[in-house]
Structure formats: structure tokens, C-alpha cells
Write a protein that holds these residues in place. Structure first.
Motif, PDB file in Angstrom:
ATOM      1  N   SER A   1     -10.253  -0.927  -1.194  1.00  0.00           N
ATOM      2  CA  SER A   1     -10.739  -2.537  -1.090  1.00  0.00           C
ATOM      3  C   SER A   1     -12.076  -2.435  -1.236  1.00  0.00           C
ATOM      4  CB  SER A   1     -10.312  -3.067   0.260  1.00  0.00           C
ATOM      5  OG  SER A   1      -8.920  -3.069   0.272  1.00  0.00           O
TER       6      SER A   1
ATOM      7  N   LYS B   1      -0.608  -9.032  12.013  1.00  0.00           N
ATOM      8  CA  LYS B   1      -0.406  -8.892  10.541  1.00  0.00           C
ATOM      9  C   LYS B   1      -0.910  -9.924   9.501  1.00  0.00           C
ATOM     10  CE  LYS B   1       4.054  -6.550  11.420  1.00  0.00           C
ATOM     11  NZ  LYS B   1       5.505  -6.426  11.023  1.00  0.00           N
TER      12      LYS B   1
ATOM     13  N   ASP C   1      -4.842  -6.360  10.902  1.00  0.00           N
ATOM     14  CA  ASP C   1      -4.831  -5.281   9.763  1.00  0.00           C
ATOM     15  C   ASP C   1      -5.580  -5.777   8.518  1.00  0.00           C
ATOM     16  OD1 ASP C   1      -3.184  -7.673   8.822  1.00  0.00           O
ATOM     17  OD2 ASP C   1      -1.374  -6.262   8.320  1.00  0.00           O
ATOM     18  N   ASP C   2      -6.471  -6.696   8.580  1.00  0.00           N
ATOM     19  CA  ASP C   2      -7.477  -6.878   7.261  1.00  0.00           C
ATOM     20  C   ASP C   2      -7.782  -5.329   6.864  1.00  0.00           C
ATOM     21  OD1 ASP C   2      -9.273  -7.751   5.543  1.00  0.00           O
ATOM     22  OD2 ASP C   2      -9.849  -9.581   6.636  1.00  0.00           O
ATOM     23  N   LYS C   3      -7.649  -5.226   5.572  1.00  0.00           N
ATOM     24  CA  LYS C   3      -8.117  -3.842   5.204  1.00  0.00           C
ATOM     25  C   LYS C   3      -9.610  -4.105   4.210  1.00  0.00           C
ATOM     26  CE  LYS C   3      -4.656  -1.627   6.666  1.00  0.00           C
ATOM     27  NZ  LYS C   3      -3.766  -2.533   6.983  1.00  0.00           N
TER      28      LYS C   3
ATOM     29  N   TRP D   1       0.761  -1.206  -0.124  1.00  0.00           N
ATOM     30  CA  TRP D   1       0.073  -0.175   0.057  1.00  0.00           C
ATOM     31  C   TRP D   1       0.930   1.285   0.017  1.00  0.00           C
ATOM     32  CZ3 TRP D   1      -4.398   1.495  -1.760  1.00  0.00           C
ATOM     33  CH2 TRP D   1      -4.741   2.667  -1.168  1.00  0.00           C
TER      34      TRP D   1
ATOM     35  N   ASP E   1      -3.164  -9.023   6.696  1.00  0.00           N
ATOM     36  CA  ASP E   1      -3.970  -8.634   5.750  1.00  0.00           C
ATOM     37  C   ASP E   1      -5.016  -9.643   5.623  1.00  0.00           C
ATOM     38  OD1 ASP E   1      -5.378  -6.651   4.149  1.00  0.00           O
ATOM     39  OD2 ASP E   1      -3.511  -6.117   3.131  1.00  0.00           O
ATOM     40  N   HIS E   2      -6.177  -9.405   4.553  1.00  0.00           N
ATOM     41  CA  HIS E   2      -7.071 -10.078   4.416  1.00  0.00           C
ATOM     42  C   HIS E   2      -6.650 -11.794   3.920  1.00  0.00           C
ATOM     43  CE1 HIS E   2     -11.266 -11.219   3.544  1.00  0.00           C
ATOM     44  NE2 HIS E   2     -10.995 -11.698   2.531  1.00  0.00           N
TER      45      HIS E   2
ATOM     46  N   GLU F   1      -6.809   2.696   1.962  1.00  0.00           N
ATOM     47  CA  GLU F   1      -6.818   1.269   1.480  1.00  0.00           C
ATOM     48  C   GLU F   1      -8.170   0.591   1.823  1.00  0.00           C
ATOM     49  OE1 GLU F   1      -4.028  -2.557   1.335  1.00  0.00           O
ATOM     50  OE2 GLU F   1      -3.579  -1.108   2.569  1.00  0.00           O
TER      51      GLU F   1
END
Length: 337
Positions: free
Chosen positions: A236, A310, A281-283, A3, A312-313, A232
């Protein structure tokens, strides 16, 4: 990390636009042509960046995982409307004539069964019969019924990505190499929500492990952080708009949301069956609008929840820890496979 590069790209675009404006105002034909060429380069770079970003969001395990050392079987499972879902079956060699505990690994939106090979391979090596379905409009199944859409999460009570899960369970429990008394539903993102909506109420399912799943589709779309422009989470959310119809799914919220399913099941059954995995930290599926609400609603104990800081998705970089935690949950439920 990626990002940060997206933001730097937008800064360069703004600088280039300002430079173009100055060049035009100064009336320099040479500078205008030079800057016009740079704009064209930025457009091409933007297209490439968008492609890379979409690959990062969807993951890339289908291209780098190797399952060639496992026994494999490709099967077609017939749904209630006649649609034939493509599925891959994995198991370790040396288990002929044995009934193995079953794990159904359901992929997320825009994905396919191979996206979960990072989890399916170690579970198969541990002694599980692993089923990897390609939901309608996804993966190999997309070629079978081209009228299907990725947002066909619920069409009727017996058709749609979520109702189709019953047919997958029927197939799993009817296999001669499957132990129908030990069935686990694991899913990621949309697959995680599907595992909860369709797996939790089904008495044949002993354990549901939901990863990066939403709580309510309405809550997912209305999360505050997702409404802040040029962030972000905002990008998303708009990425999702390209593949699904928000209005259509909003009307179906009561049919497709784990929030509503949890209201229909006793707390004892939920505590016994449900486990959740998420990255802080899932955006895409923001934790404050998803896993935090699932845990609070179901009043899950800490031993049933695994949240990483950490990843993300797609839980990227956390695969080893997640596989280890899932194997612990499975051992607690069934003992060693």
C-alpha cells in the motif's frame, strides 16, 4: 479477503518460476515452451490483479450510487490562483427558499467527489446541503488544469488542495440556500486531513468529521508495519509512491499534517469540533500511526471516536454504521436538520 488472493498469486508465481528452472535444467524444449506460455499468462493475470487491487483501494461508489432523485447543481468555484474547481451540490427536493445546514464532503487521494456519495446521499435526504468538491488534479477538476499534481497539497498559503478549502467554505457560506451558522467539514483520507488542517481553525466550521485520516505525513511514511517487505501495508505504501512525491511532502509536513494544526487550537475547541472515524484493519493509513495518535494528542473522549474492527482504508462494509454515527453527531450538534 482480497489480500489472501494476492498472496496466493505470488505463491503460484514462485511455483511457476521453480518449474521453469527445472524444465530448463532438464533440457526439455516442450516443457520450456509450455512453461513460457504459463509465465505469459501469469503476467497478464498479474496486470489484471493489480488493476482490481487498485480499484479495491480507491473504492467504487462513483459507479454504483444513484443520486438522480436529488436536486443537483454543478458549480465551478474559483481559487485564488484562478483555477476553477468543479463541485457538485446535492439537496433533497422540497426545500426551496430554505437555508439548509451545509456539509462539505472532501474525497481522498486519487478520488473524486463521487467517491463519497455513500455518505452524501443520506445526508442530503436528511435535509443537508451537501457539497462534493473535486480537488485540483482530481476528478473533473483534473481536466481544467493539467499541470496540477495529486501531491499539490500545499503550494502557497493560498493555493494547493488544503489552502483551496477556504474558497470552498467561502462559496458554501455565501449561498442563499445555505445556513452559514451550521457548516460541517467531512473528509476521507487526504480529505480528512484537509478537513482538520483547514476546517478546524476556521471559525465558520462548527464540526469536523475526519475519516481514515493521517496524523503526520512523516509518521505515516515511517510506520513500522509499512516497512515490512511483501506485506499489505508495504505494498500500500508503494502504491502511494506511484502518485505522490514523498520527499516533497515530507518537507511540507508542518503545513499538511493535523499533528501541527492540533498544536495551534485550544483543547476546548478541538473537543467541541472534532470527531474521528477509522477502521482498525486499515492497511494504508495504519491506525497506530494515525487515529491512535490523533485521539491521544487531542485527548478526545470516546463519544467523539468511532473505530470499527473491519472496513480497511475505505471503510468498506461499514457504511451503514458510519452514516448512523455521523447522523447522531450532527443531531447532537444541530438537532434535526
Amino acid at each position: 479477503m482480497y489480500w489472501a488472493y494476492v498472496k496466493r498469486f505470488f505463491v503460484l508465481v514462485i511455483v511457476d518460476a521453480v518449474a521453469c528452472t527445472i524444465g530448463f535444467a532438464c533440457g526439455s524444449d516442450t516443457w520450456i515452451w509450455v512453461l513460457a506460455c504459463s509465465v505469459a499468462c501469469f503476467v497478464l493475470l498479474g496486470i489484471m490483479l493489480g488493476f482490481v487491487y487498485s480499484r479495491l483501494i480507491s473504492g467504487d461508489w462513483d459507479n454504483i450510487a444513484d443520486e438522480s432523485f436529488l436536486q443537483q447543481e454543478d458549480v465551478d468555484i474559483t481559487m485564488s490562483d484562478g483555477f476553477r474547481m468543479a463541485c457538485k451540490i446535492l439537496k433533497a427536493p422540497g426545500h426551496d427558499g430554505q437555508r439548509l445546514p451545509v456539509v462539505i464532503c472532501h474525497h481522498g487521494l486519487t478520488g473524486n467527489g463521487r467517491k463519497l456519495l455513500w455518505l452524501a446521499i443520506p445526508l442530503a435526504m436528511k435535509g443537508y446541503l451537501v457539497i462534493l468538491p473535486d480537488a485540483r488534479a482530481h476528478g473533473r477538476s483534473a481536466k481544467r488544469f493539467k499541470q496540477a499534481r495529486m501531491d499539490d497539497w500545499y503550494i502557497t498559503g493560498t493555493t494547493g488542495i488544503m489552502p483551496d478549502y477556504k474558497q470552498v467554505l467561502d462559496h458554501a457560506c455565501s449561498r442563499p440556500d445555505a445556513d452559514a451558522s451550521r457548516v460541517v467539514a467531512i473528509g476521507h483520507s487526504l480529505g480528512g486531513a484537509t478537513s482538520m488542517v483547514s476546517g478546524l481553525p476556521d471559525q465558520r466550521v462548527s464540526l469536523v468529521i475526519s475519516m481514515s485520516a493521517y496524523y503526520s505525513f512523516v509518521d505515516l511514511m515511517e510506520a513500522k508495519r509499512g516497512r515490512v517487505p511483501l506485506t499489505e501495508p508495504w505494498f500500500s505504501k508503494h502504491f502511494l509512491r506511484n502518485v505522490i512525491n514523498f520527499g516533497k511532502l515530507r518537507k511540507l509536513d508542518g503545513k499538511i499534517s493535523p499533528k501541527c494544526t492540533l498544536d495551534t487550537i485550544s483543547r476546548g475547541d478541538v473537543i467541541r469540533k472534532l470527531r474521528v472515524v477509522h477502521a482498525r484493519d486499515d492497511k494504508l493509513v495504519l491506525p497506530e500511526a494515525s487515529v491512535d495518535k490523533i485521539v491521544a494528542h487531542a485527548r478526545l473522549p470516546g463519544t467523539s471516536v468511532f473505530i470499527t474492527k473491519k472496513g480497511d482504508h475505505n471503510l468498506r462494509g461499514q457504511e451503514t454504521a458510519i452514516v448512523a454515527r455521523i447522523e447522531q453527531w450532527l443531531d447532537e450538534a444541530f438537532g434535526s436538520a
